[in-house]
Scaffold this active site. Structure first.
Site, short mmCIF file in Angstrom:
data_model
loop_
_atom_site.label_atom_id
_atom_site.label_comp_id
_atom_site.label_asym_id
_atom_site.label_seq_id
_atom_site.Cartn_x
_atom_site.Cartn_y
_atom_site.Cartn_z
CE1 TYR A 169 5.86 1.89 5.32
CE2 TYR A 169 6.73 2.42 3.13
CZ TYR A 169 5.65 2.26 4.00
OH TYR A 169 4.37 2.48 3.53
CE LYS A 213 3.76 -0.87 4.03
NZ LYS A 213 2.45 -1.31 4.55
#
Length: 235
Positions: free
Chosen positions: A160, A164
């Site tokens: 994750y 990002k």
């Protein structure tokens, strides 16, 4: 008429963003990958339905064609759809684990942005808002003190966080490539949604505020900035 497309708009931050932009007079295409959930959301919102699976090229192309036929242009594209991915320890994750997350959080944004670029170019004040996270900040991730001082909800999520970080870079490079389009990456903060099992400390109303601000500032917002829930966030 401001035409806004939001991916992942059938729940959470996407749904709340759609609701409030509709209140402000936007014509919102509420994107969802499931036709039934999408229909329920658009009925509740008063939005226009948009079937779109950002992990599938054909689905994204068809969605752009639908908006082109109905509206002819897009003023604001909000790349909101995203997944959290696995939470296993860094050394236990495989390339396939990361590929799954990147296919939505990174490649999905590329697919969607590329497909909708011609419609954005047809707008007089086009904007792209990429829903990112402070967890993608290189500065915060590299500084142990920042994990508690700046971002108490920090977690070492290899898939994750790195996805990002990649999304932040996409935002900068798209903004440089298309200076007429305002491209902004925003951080809604630790918001209670399905993404984190509703463990977030903010409501969706609070989290959506920064997305709405970026979506409505248009050409007044500096291209490539990363706006946090409490002000600018260090890269």
């Amino acid at each position: 008429m401001t035409v806004t497309v939001i991916t992942g708009a059938n729940k959470g931050l996407g749904f709340e963003t759609a609701r409030r932009l509709i209140e402000q007079g936007h014509t919102v295409y509420a994107g969802a990958r499931d036709v039934h959930r999408g229909a329920e959301a658009t009925k509740a919102l008063g939005a226009r339905p948009l079937l779109i699976d950002i992990t599938d090229d054909a689905s994204v192309t068809a969605a752009a064609a639908t908006v082109r036929a109905e509206a002819g242009h897009v003023d604001v594209l909000i790349n909101n759809a995203g997944i959290a991915g696995p939470t296993a320890a860094t050394g236990e994750l495989t390339a396939a684990d990361l590929q799954q997350v990147y296919n939505t959080n990174v490649f999905g944004v590329v697919r969607t942005t590329r497909a909708f670029l011609p419609l954005l170019h047809a707008s007089s004040r086009p904007a792209i808002v990429n829903v990112s996270s402070s967890l993608g900040s290189l500065t915060i991730n590299a500084d142990p003190a920042a994990h508690t001082d700046i971002l108490p909800a920090w977690a070492p999520l290899l898939a994750y966080n790195s996805s990002k970080a990649a999304l932040n870079m996409l935002s900068v490079l798209y903004g440089q490539a298309y200076p007429r389009i305002t491209v902004t990456a925003v951080d809604p903060g630790f918001t209670a949604t399905d993404l984190n099992g509703h463990q977030g400390t903010q409501s969706v109303e609070e989290g959506a505020a920064v997305i709405i601000a970026a979506a409505t500032s248009g050409a007044d917002a500096p291209t490539g900035t990363f706006i946090g829930a409490f002000g600018p966030v260090p890269w």
